[in-house]
Design a protein around this motif. Sequence first.
Motif, PDB file in Angstrom:
ATOM      1  N   PRO A   1       1.076  -0.754   0.494  1.00  0.00           N
ATOM      2  CA  PRO A   1       0.012   0.265  -0.547  1.00  0.00           C
ATOM      3  C   PRO A   1       0.872   0.956   0.029  1.00  0.00           C
ATOM      4  O   PRO A   1       0.907   2.157   1.170  1.00  0.00           O
ATOM      5  N   VAL A   2       1.412   1.711  -1.437  1.00  0.00           N
ATOM      6  CA  VAL A   2       2.226   3.169  -1.408  1.00  0.00           C
ATOM      7  C   VAL A   2       0.775   4.230  -1.124  1.00  0.00           C
ATOM      8  O   VAL A   2      -0.261   3.847  -1.069  1.00  0.00           O
ATOM      9  N   PRO A   3       1.879   5.507  -0.693  1.00  0.00           N
ATOM     10  CA  PRO A   3       3.659   5.641   0.363  1.00  0.00           C
ATOM     11  C   PRO A   3       3.784   4.566   1.390  1.00  0.00           C
ATOM     12  O   PRO A   3       5.465   5.422   1.399  1.00  0.00           O
ATOM     13  N   LEU A   4       3.093   3.968   2.216  1.00  0.00           N
ATOM     14  CA  LEU A   4       3.928   3.526   2.920  1.00  0.00           C
ATOM     15  C   LEU A   4       5.129   2.824   2.754  1.00  0.00           C
ATOM     16  O   LEU A   4       4.811   2.118   1.969  1.00  0.00           O
ATOM     17  N   VAL A   5       5.848   3.262   3.639  1.00  0.00           N
ATOM     18  CA  VAL A   5       7.409   2.134   3.651  1.00  0.00           C
ATOM     19  C   VAL A   5       7.574   1.010   5.126  1.00  0.00           C
ATOM     20  O   VAL A   5       7.619   2.554   5.731  1.00  0.00           O
ATOM     21  N   LYS A   6       7.355  -0.055   4.788  1.00  0.00           N
ATOM     22  CA  LYS A   6       8.372  -0.399   6.405  1.00  0.00           C
ATOM     23  C   LYS A   6       9.565  -0.461   6.872  1.00  0.00           C
ATOM     24  O   LYS A   6      10.287  -0.119   5.799  1.00  0.00           O
ATOM     25  N   ARG A   7       9.687   0.103   7.759  1.00  0.00           N
ATOM     26  CA  ARG A   7      10.780   1.196   8.698  1.00  0.00           C
ATOM     27  C   ARG A   7      11.800   0.260   9.459  1.00  0.00           C
ATOM     28  O   ARG A   7      12.590  -0.202   9.280  1.00  0.00           O
ATOM     29  N   ASP A   8      10.571  -0.669  10.397  1.00  0.00           N
ATOM     30  CA  ASP A   8      11.232  -1.349  10.797  1.00  0.00           C
ATOM     31  C   ASP A   8      10.468  -2.585  11.469  1.00  0.00           C
ATOM     32  O   ASP A   8       9.239  -2.114  11.485  1.00  0.00           O
ATOM     33  N   LEU A   9      10.266  -3.678  11.930  1.00  0.00           N
ATOM     34  CA  LEU A   9       9.244  -4.430  12.444  1.00  0.00           C
ATOM     35  C   LEU A   9      10.367  -5.868  13.357  1.00  0.00           C
ATOM     36  O   LEU A   9      10.863  -6.273  12.950  1.00  0.00           O
ATOM     37  N   ALA A  10       9.988  -5.977  14.853  1.00  0.00           N
ATOM     38  CA  ALA A  10      10.225  -6.444  15.657  1.00  0.00           C
ATOM     39  C   ALA A  10       9.641  -7.263  16.642  1.00  0.00           C
ATOM     40  O   ALA A  10       9.017  -6.625  16.888  1.00  0.00           O
ATOM     41  N   ALA A  11      10.426  -8.675  17.008  1.00  0.00           N
ATOM     42  CA  ALA A  11       9.556  -8.617  18.057  1.00  0.00           C
ATOM     43  C   ALA A  11      10.507  -9.063  19.342  1.00  0.00           C
ATOM     44  O   ALA A  11      11.589 -10.086  19.340  1.00  0.00           O
TER      45      ALA A  11
ATOM     46  N   PHE B   1       7.010   4.506   7.929  1.00  0.00           N
ATOM     47  CA  PHE B   1       6.836   5.729   7.183  1.00  0.00           C
ATOM     48  C   PHE B   1       5.815   5.624   6.558  1.00  0.00           C
ATOM     49  O   PHE B   1       5.388   4.822   5.357  1.00  0.00           O
ATOM     50  N   ALA B   2       5.621   7.291   6.734  1.00  0.00           N
ATOM     51  CA  ALA B   2       3.920   7.603   5.650  1.00  0.00           C
ATOM     52  C   ALA B   2       4.753   9.948   5.766  1.00  0.00           C
ATOM     53  O   ALA B   2       5.147   9.875   6.522  1.00  0.00           O
ATOM     54  N   PRO B   3       4.275   9.358   3.860  1.00  0.00           N
ATOM     55  CA  PRO B   3       4.414  10.884   4.407  1.00  0.00           C
ATOM     56  C   PRO B   3       3.941  11.720   4.514  1.00  0.00           C
ATOM     57  O   PRO B   3       3.041  11.793   5.360  1.00  0.00           O
ATOM     58  N   LEU B   4       4.327  13.328   4.991  1.00  0.00           N
ATOM     59  CA  LEU B   4       3.599  14.322   5.568  1.00  0.00           C
ATOM     60  C   LEU B   4       2.081  14.891   4.992  1.00  0.00           C
ATOM     61  O   LEU B   4       2.464  14.585   4.085  1.00  0.00           O
ATOM     62  N   GLY B   5       1.088  14.352   5.953  1.00  0.00           N
ATOM     63  CA  GLY B   5       0.405  15.258   5.293  1.00  0.00           C
ATOM     64  C   GLY B   5      -0.152  13.898   5.046  1.00  0.00           C
ATOM     65  O   GLY B   5      -1.577  13.774   5.155  1.00  0.00           O
ATOM     66  N   VAL B   6       0.205  12.813   5.007  1.00  0.00           N
ATOM     67  CA  VAL B   6      -0.851  11.137   4.894  1.00  0.00           C
ATOM     68  C   VAL B   6      -1.079  10.810   6.482  1.00  0.00           C
ATOM     69  O   VAL B   6      -0.116  10.352   7.111  1.00  0.00           O
ATOM     70  N   THR B   7      -2.357  10.164   7.031  1.00  0.00           N
ATOM     71  CA  THR B   7      -3.445   9.671   7.573  1.00  0.00           C
ATOM     72  C   THR B   7      -3.254   8.366   7.370  1.00  0.00           C
ATOM     73  O   THR B   7      -4.212   8.275   6.897  1.00  0.00           O
ATOM     74  N   ALA B   8      -2.873   7.537   8.341  1.00  0.00           N
ATOM     75  CA  ALA B   8      -3.214   5.910   8.006  1.00  0.00           C
ATOM     76  C   ALA B   8      -3.813   5.080   8.738  1.00  0.00           C
ATOM     77  O   ALA B   8      -3.034   5.099   9.519  1.00  0.00           O
ATOM     78  N   LEU B   9      -4.693   3.795   9.278  1.00  0.00           N
ATOM     79  CA  LEU B   9      -5.173   3.972  10.106  1.00  0.00           C
ATOM     80  C   LEU B   9      -4.348   2.203   8.984  1.00  0.00           C
ATOM     81  O   LEU B   9      -4.364   1.509   8.412  1.00  0.00           O
ATOM     82  N   LEU B  10      -3.184   1.684  10.738  1.00  0.00           N
ATOM     83  CA  LEU B  10      -2.934   0.555  10.402  1.00  0.00           C
ATOM     84  C   LEU B  10      -3.826  -0.272  11.448  1.00  0.00           C
ATOM     85  O   LEU B  10      -4.197  -0.004  12.487  1.00  0.00           O
ATOM     86  N   GLU B  11      -2.675  -1.280  11.368  1.00  0.00           N
ATOM     87  CA  GLU B  11      -2.888  -2.554  12.476  1.00  0.00           C
ATOM     88  C   GLU B  11      -2.500  -3.727  13.059  1.00  0.00           C
ATOM     89  O   GLU B  11      -1.059  -4.040  12.405  1.00  0.00           O
ATOM     90  N   HIS B  12      -2.348  -4.408  13.682  1.00  0.00           N
ATOM     91  CA  HIS B  12      -1.215  -5.111  14.587  1.00  0.00           C
ATOM     92  C   HIS B  12      -2.311  -6.639  14.576  1.00  0.00           C
ATOM     93  O   HIS B  12      -3.293  -6.695  14.765  1.00  0.00           O
ATOM     94  N   ARG B  13      -1.372  -7.351  13.657  1.00  0.00           N
ATOM     95  CA  ARG B  13      -2.625  -8.837  14.031  1.00  0.00           C
ATOM     96  C   ARG B  13      -1.080  -9.955  14.358  1.00  0.00           C
ATOM     97  O   ARG B  13       0.055  -9.503  13.976  1.00  0.00           O
ATOM     98  N   TRP B  14      -1.120 -10.482  15.239  1.00  0.00           N
ATOM     99  CA  TRP B  14      -0.801 -11.334  16.228  1.00  0.00           C
ATOM    100  C   TRP B  14      -1.455 -12.918  15.580  1.00  0.00           C
ATOM    101  O   TRP B  14      -2.464 -13.368  15.717  1.00  0.00           O
ATOM    102  N   GLU B  15      -0.909 -14.236  14.899  1.00  0.00           N
ATOM    103  CA  GLU B  15      -1.462 -15.258  14.557  1.00  0.00           C
ATOM    104  C   GLU B  15      -0.071 -16.458  14.388  1.00  0.00           C
ATOM    105  O   GLU B  15       1.170 -16.382  14.882  1.00  0.00           O
ATOM    106  N   VAL B  16      -1.135 -17.745  15.274  1.00  0.00           N
ATOM    107  CA  VAL B  16       0.000 -18.824  15.273  1.00  0.00           C
ATOM    108  C   VAL B  16      -0.170 -19.559  13.935  1.00  0.00           C
ATOM    109  O   VAL B  16      -1.659 -20.239  13.851  1.00  0.00           O
ATOM    110  N   HIS B  17       0.570 -20.812  14.245  1.00  0.00           N
ATOM    111  CA  HIS B  17       0.040 -21.741  12.972  1.00  0.00           C
ATOM    112  C   HIS B  17      -0.295 -23.184  13.491  1.00  0.00           C
ATOM    113  O   HIS B  17       0.309 -23.581  14.358  1.00  0.00           O
TER     114      HIS B  17
END
Length: 358
Positions: A215-225, A271-287
Amino acid sequence: MITMPIWAVLRRLYPVLAFLGGFAWDALTLGERIRVIDFWRLGAFLFGAAILTLWLARREELAVAPPAVDESLRGRVVGLAWQAPYLLLQFFFGGIFSALFILYFKSSGHIGTWLMAAFLGALLVANEFVGDRYGRRFTLTWALFALNAILLFNFVLPHALGSLSPLWFYVSTAAGVTLTHGLRWLAPGSPGRILPAWGLAAVLILAWLLDMIAPVPLVKRDLAAGQNFVQQAGQYALQVEAAPWWQFWRDQAATVHVPARGRLYGVSAVFAPLGVTALLEHRWEVHEANGWRQVYRRPFQSTGGRDRGFRGYSWVLDPQPGDWRFIVATQDGRTIGILPVRVERGVPASDDARLREF
């Protein structure tokens, strides 16, 4: 045995080298986020590609014969000058496509990004095998132009409007292929076929519907657990386990040790450009035996402008041992990033634990 002179071999590689040159240029000058000046530069590349395409079509319509080329220095220079417009066209295509690879690929871990890169590479290789049959060559040129126009507009429109509505993807895709169709209509003799460009647009829309395009222009910068999450004075910190030395490509170990009744935390920076508001979510899934099961979902709203990305965090209490995945996505279901982790009981060794700040 007949051997081809080295100069002749290099001459056949000129277009590929020009394409890769444009790619390398943007890889060096385009950061992990796109700026307004990048839009202007990539727009100039697209405009230059349009002018060169019209020029090449005009040259073909006038049936200008290519100059005689020999192995002398003068012959080589003449041959290179004849190829120059086409080489510059490939440079522009490579420059625009690098924005796709660098930003789309950083935005998503989906195989779709690899497939799109491979598909564009296949178009480039095919462009070299058609030789002087300019009708076929121009068919591929229109397809390449349409792809680059669509990808650029996919960035520009949401950025300009400050909205991530899926509607803008369809509008920008239609705008890119319509521009290409209009350019072919203006080209002297209307060489080549435009149908593959429209087919390419249809493929991109299908990939979007299948969640294979980030979903550009969103850019993943970091993801950690990890564990022991701390939020203090606007700073986020998380204890993660270091990857083995030979897994140099990993920011953290694939396995996370969680004690009984402990919490497994996840932190994301998008990262999202200045002026862009995004509705995001975290999901945790187990196999489990029947596939992936969603355990927890946390929606939140992000605001663009922070260079290191808008941060969000969530946790799962007492996660069962096994395979998990931590997902950051838009609330309408567009995946931005996936972090697979293996949960095991216990505590990490003191030598393996380190603190990451976000």
